[in-house]
Scaffold this active site. Structure first.
Site, PDB file in Angstrom:
ATOM      1  N   GLU A 303      12.174 -12.668  73.449  1.00 22.06           N
ATOM      2  CA  GLU A 303      11.859 -11.903  74.661  1.00 22.06           C
ATOM      3  C   GLU A 303      12.765 -10.680  74.820  1.00 22.06           C
ATOM      4  O   GLU A 303      13.315 -10.425  75.874  1.00 22.06           O
ATOM      5  CB  GLU A 303      11.952 -12.802  75.895  1.00 22.06           C
ATOM      6  CG  GLU A 303      10.963 -13.958  75.840  1.00 22.06           C
ATOM      7  CD  GLU A 303      10.875 -14.758  77.127  1.00 22.06           C
ATOM      8  OE1 GLU A 303      11.898 -14.885  77.816  1.00 22.06           O
ATOM      9  OE2 GLU A 303       9.767 -15.254  77.428  1.00 22.06           O
ATOM     10  N   ASP A 377       6.058 -22.986  77.193  1.00 21.90           N
ATOM     11  CA  ASP A 377       7.102 -22.638  78.151  1.00 21.90           C
ATOM     12  C   ASP A 377       7.051 -23.454  79.442  1.00 21.90           C
ATOM     13  O   ASP A 377       6.592 -22.946  80.469  1.00 21.90           O
ATOM     14  CB  ASP A 377       6.994 -21.142  78.490  1.00 21.90           C
ATOM     15  CG  ASP A 377       8.209 -20.642  79.243  1.00 21.90           C
ATOM     16  OD1 ASP A 377       9.219 -21.357  79.265  1.00 21.90           O
ATOM     17  OD2 ASP A 377       8.135 -19.535  79.805  1.00 21.90           O
ATOM     18  N   GLU A 405       9.792 -23.539  87.704  1.00 16.24           N
ATOM     19  CA  GLU A 405       9.191 -22.217  87.567  1.00 16.24           C
ATOM     20  C   GLU A 405       7.664 -22.262  87.623  1.00 16.24           C
ATOM     21  O   GLU A 405       7.045 -21.416  88.257  1.00 16.24           O
ATOM     22  CB  GLU A 405       9.656 -21.611  86.230  1.00 16.24           C
ATOM     23  CG  GLU A 405       9.031 -20.283  85.902  1.00 16.24           C
ATOM     24  CD  GLU A 405       9.565 -19.712  84.582  1.00 16.24           C
ATOM     25  OE1 GLU A 405      10.468 -20.313  83.976  1.00 16.24           O
ATOM     26  OE2 GLU A 405       9.058 -18.645  84.173  1.00 16.24           O
TER      27      GLU A 405
HETATM   28  C1  BDP Z   1      10.787 -18.433  80.608  1.00 14.14           C
HETATM   29  C2  BDP Z   1      11.247 -17.688  81.812  1.00 14.14           C
HETATM   30  C3  BDP Z   1      12.244 -16.619  81.536  1.00 14.14           C
HETATM   31  C4  BDP Z   1      13.343 -17.172  80.632  1.00 14.14           C
HETATM   32  C5  BDP Z   1      12.734 -17.734  79.381  1.00 14.14           C
HETATM   33  C6  BDP Z   1      13.759 -18.443  78.485  1.00 14.14           C
HETATM   34  O1  BDP Z   1      10.110 -17.138  82.464  1.00 14.14           O
HETATM   35  O2  BDP Z   1      12.752 -16.169  82.769  1.00 14.14           O
HETATM   36  O3  BDP Z   1      14.268 -16.191  80.322  1.00 14.14           O
HETATM   37  O4  BDP Z   1      11.781 -18.699  79.690  1.00 14.14           O
HETATM   38  O5  BDP Z   1      13.738 -19.662  78.471  1.00 14.14           O
HETATM   39  O6  BDP Z   1      10.397 -19.677  81.068  1.00 14.14           O
HETATM   40  O7  BDP Z   1      14.527 -17.808  77.797  1.00 14.14           O
END
Ligand code: BDP
Length: 713
Positions: A303, A377, A405
């Site tokens: 990401e 996720d 989340e």
């Molecule tokens: C996702 C989230 C994000 C996190 C990412 C992670 O939306 O904010 O940074 O995972 O785990 O669930 O690195």
């Protein structure tokens, strides 16, 4: 005069309630509420005094906690003494009492035994362990028993954790914002650290120690390099000092390019000697300040975060370089497998496996790869991650998300115990039947000694820590399962309800019933039948199954559900992305066939026609709508149950949950209606008889925007 009057009123209130504070949730599961008369007497019989020979900080904490607990429950605080009297709670380790009437050999450094014994003819309760930390865990266990009303006369308990690292991951930023945090700002007051160490840090440590958590990563995986500067190391060290006597170590998330950002190095290439030297020096500096520092957590090449792949190196190259730096101190590196790349067109669910599986056997022995429970996720439901069981030569640790989340954040009551349990119990078939995910992460399947489990914390500066009373149960369940993966979610819910509300079964049973079905209800009203990631952009709070305009395909809900005129679902079989082939053959075979795929995972693995027949005989479309309906109904039922508990719950906590359930019901309805409005625009099918049309048209749902929803930047 006025002041005297105020004081008198306060004194009268205190006398009436026995406690000046309202039930605002601050005390979590450590309330030690006054016990009913008979029970108080029973507790007192078994806690006439605390016999504790040691004087370490940990021993002092254990005795004080017992004094506090018994004092609050019974009204009489037991004295502490060295000589054992009848009815004593006797804390002992082999160094204080060499001939203990209990075996300790299989309890390790953190486990304990609790046993009703006769010592010199006196009936006492022995809490024994190999270390003071073990005693502290044992003390908390006894306090749990005392609060939950079990018979304290004939105890014979042995308990030791199966997993070594039981960690919270705080996604807390240095400016106080918590990524995906729904309980207020960060509890770390970085600005006033290291000097000001508020009482909340101690209570945080108490709460964690009481459920067996033994480590905490202080900062967000999306880390700032600044957390490795000298001032921030001193701040982390101050927290480590508070946590140490509770058996809790501190860890830090690191940003891969920290050597460049902080000290102007030209590269962050892990094989560049200058880079390795920088990390070694930084590590030395950290260990000088925090001698028992746990190690590093790394989110790299994920990401948008930098990482070793930016230099054509592998994750193993990066992890091993850091591992070498912490190795002399016994530190570890937790390297996250949460990766997917913008330039990789392959199914996102497959990418972590594709990246990491070939690296099996290449990681240093103090590296552990941290894998999310599912391949995407933290969805309301995901099949277990294909890496579990697929990297036998590498220790893997679990990453669960305690903060919800994707499960209603702080307002929905969605108890996560069943989600955790479902994943831990899932069978990978890696070494034949019975190769559960729990056995992968406790190291027993492949003989690993480095073992771990992490939970992304749901803790913030809110008075009740977690944003709601019921969210506390998720923190509690994580800790209890991390200690003992064989516990059931239901047992834990029962325990938590007893501690949080009352040991009265009139309260416990309905509360547990609400909790146990609540996650499935969220699955039903958000992502039934194996759907996933249909949440709206950014905040991930409400529905957004129509979203299709984001830069990366895998950020769009339409990528995940693939609904079209013919049907819905992501084909992950051989005719599609073939993600099933990443699982061991018996599992792959089950999921490859639409007939043998459990319906709860149906649309995760298959694209099926709208008129596909479900096992109930109804069409997929009707079944989908019925599940949305069932989810909403469950929330309504929780409201009814909760209302019936009014006479038994204190006003403050009753009102909070009542209001949150009202929000949840409204939003479950919103989820249902928005999802049906959208999917109906695609399926063009009529609603089954008895299912109401959505309250608004699709455009209304699309127009809802939440720019200031908490937890996202
Ligand atoms: C996702 C989230 C994000 C996190 C990412 C992670 O939306 O904010 O940074 O995972 O785990 O669930 O690195």
């Amino acid at each position: 005069m006025a002041r005297l009057f105020c004081w008198m009123i306060a004194a009268i209130c205190l006398a009436l309630t026995g406690d000046a504070r309202a039930e605002d949730g601050y005390d979590l599961w450590l309330r030690y509420a006054p016990a009913a008369q008979g029970r108080a007497a029973a507790i007192h019989t078994h806690a006439t005094m605390v016999a504790a020979p040691g004087t370490s900080a940990t021993m002092t904490i254990a005795t004080q906690e017992l004094q506090r607990g018994v004092g609050r429950m019974t009204g009489t605080t037991p004295p502490v003494a060295v000589t054992i009297q009848p009815g004593a709670l006797w804390l002992a380790t082999p160094s204080t009492a060499p001939a203990l009437p209990v075996r300790l050999d299989d309890l390790g450094a953190e486990g304990y035994a609790i046993r009703s014994v006769k010592q010199d003819g006196k009936a006492v309760t022995l809490i024994a362990a190999n270390s003071d930390i073990g005693l502290l865990h044992g003390a908390y266990h006894w306090l749990r028993l005392a609060q939950s009303g079990v018979d304290l006369d004939r105890l014979d308990i042995r308990s030791a954790p199966r997993i070594g690292l039981r960690l919270l991951n705080h996604w807390d930023n240095l400016d106080g914002m918590v990524e995906r945090g729904y309980a207020g700002q960060s509890i770390w007051d970085w600005w006033r650290l290291p000097d000001w160490k508020g009482p909340r840090y101690t209570d945080y440590a108490r709460a964690n120690a009481s459920i067996g958590i033994n480590g905490t990563v202080l900062n967000n995986v999306n880390a700032k390099a600044d957390s490795l500067t000298t001032p921030y190391i001193a701040k982390a060290a101050a927290l480590a000092d508070v946590f140490r006597p509770y058996g809790i170590k501190v860890y830090l998330s690191v940003k891969w390019t920290a050597p460049m950002e902080l000290d102007g190095l030209k590269t962050a290439d892990p094989l560049d000697p200058a880079v390795a030297a920088w990390w070694t020096a930084k590590t030395d500096e950290i260990y000088k300040a925090i001698p028992d520092f746990g190690g590093f957590l790394v989110k790299a090449n994920s990401e948008g975060q930098p990482g070793p792949q930016d230099y054509n190196r592998t994750h193993a190259d990066g992890a091993n370089m850091l591992a070498a730096a912490v190795k002399p101190y016994g530190g570890i590196v937790m390297w996250r497998a949460f990766v997917y790349a913008h330039d990789n067109p392959d199914d996102r669910a497959k990418q972590a496996y594709s990246d990491f599986k070939p690296l099996d056997g290449q990681f240093a022995d103090n590296v552990i790869v941290q894998v999310k429970n599912g391949a995407i996720d933290f969805q309301p439901r995901e099949p277990f991650h294909p890496l579990f069981g697929a990297m036998p030569k590498t220790p893997l640790m679990m990453e669960f998300q305690i903060t919800k989340e994707y499960l209603g954040q702080s307002t929905h009551l969605t108890y996560l115990g069943p989600l955790f349990e479902e994943t831990l119990d899932a069978d990978t078939y890696a070494n034949g039947k019975g190769s559960t995910v729990a056995k992968v992460i406790d190291g027993s399947l492949d003989g690993h000694r480095l073992t771990g489990i992490a939970g992304v914390a749901n803790i913030g500066a809110d008075r009740d820590w977690s944003g709601s009373i019921f969210n506390q149960a998720d923190w509690y369940a994580f800790g209890r399962l991390a200690w003992d993966t064989s516990l059931s979610a239901e047992t834990i819910a029962k325990e938590w309800a007893e501690l949080t509300f009352s040991p009265d079964q009139k309260v416990v049973q309905p509360v547990v019933k609400m909790m146990m079905g609540s996650r499935e209800a969220a699955v039903d009203y958000m992502t039934p039948l194996g759907l996933a990631h249909v949440m709206d952009t950014g905040h991930h709070y409400g529905p957004g199954p129509w979203v299709s305009d984001l830069a990366r395909p895998e950020w769009n809900p339409v990528y995940y559900h693939k609904a079209d005129a013919n049907g819905i679902g992501f084909d992950r079989t051989r005719t599609g992305s073939d993600a099933v082939s990443q699982y061991a053959p018996p599992v792959a075979k089950m999921w490859a066939n639409v007939k043998t795929t459990p319906e709860r995972d149906l649309l995760w693995f298959h694209h099926v026609p709208w008129d596909y027949r479900l096992r109930s005989g109804e069409t997929l479309w009707d079944g989908l709508v019925h599940r949305y309906d069932a989810g909403v109904r469950y929330v309504a039922d929780m409201q009814t149950t909760w209302a019936s508990l009014k006479p038994h719950i204190d006003a403050e906590r009753f009102a909070e949950t009542e209001t949150l359930l009202t929000i949840q019901h409204r939003e479950a309805q919103w989820w249902r209606d928005a999802s049906i409005a959208y999917f109906q625009s695609v399926s063009k099918r009529p609603l089954p008889a008895g299912s109401a049309a959505p309250a608004h048209d699709l455009n209304w749902y699309k127009a809802q925007k939440f720019p200031y929803a908490p937890g996202h930047n």
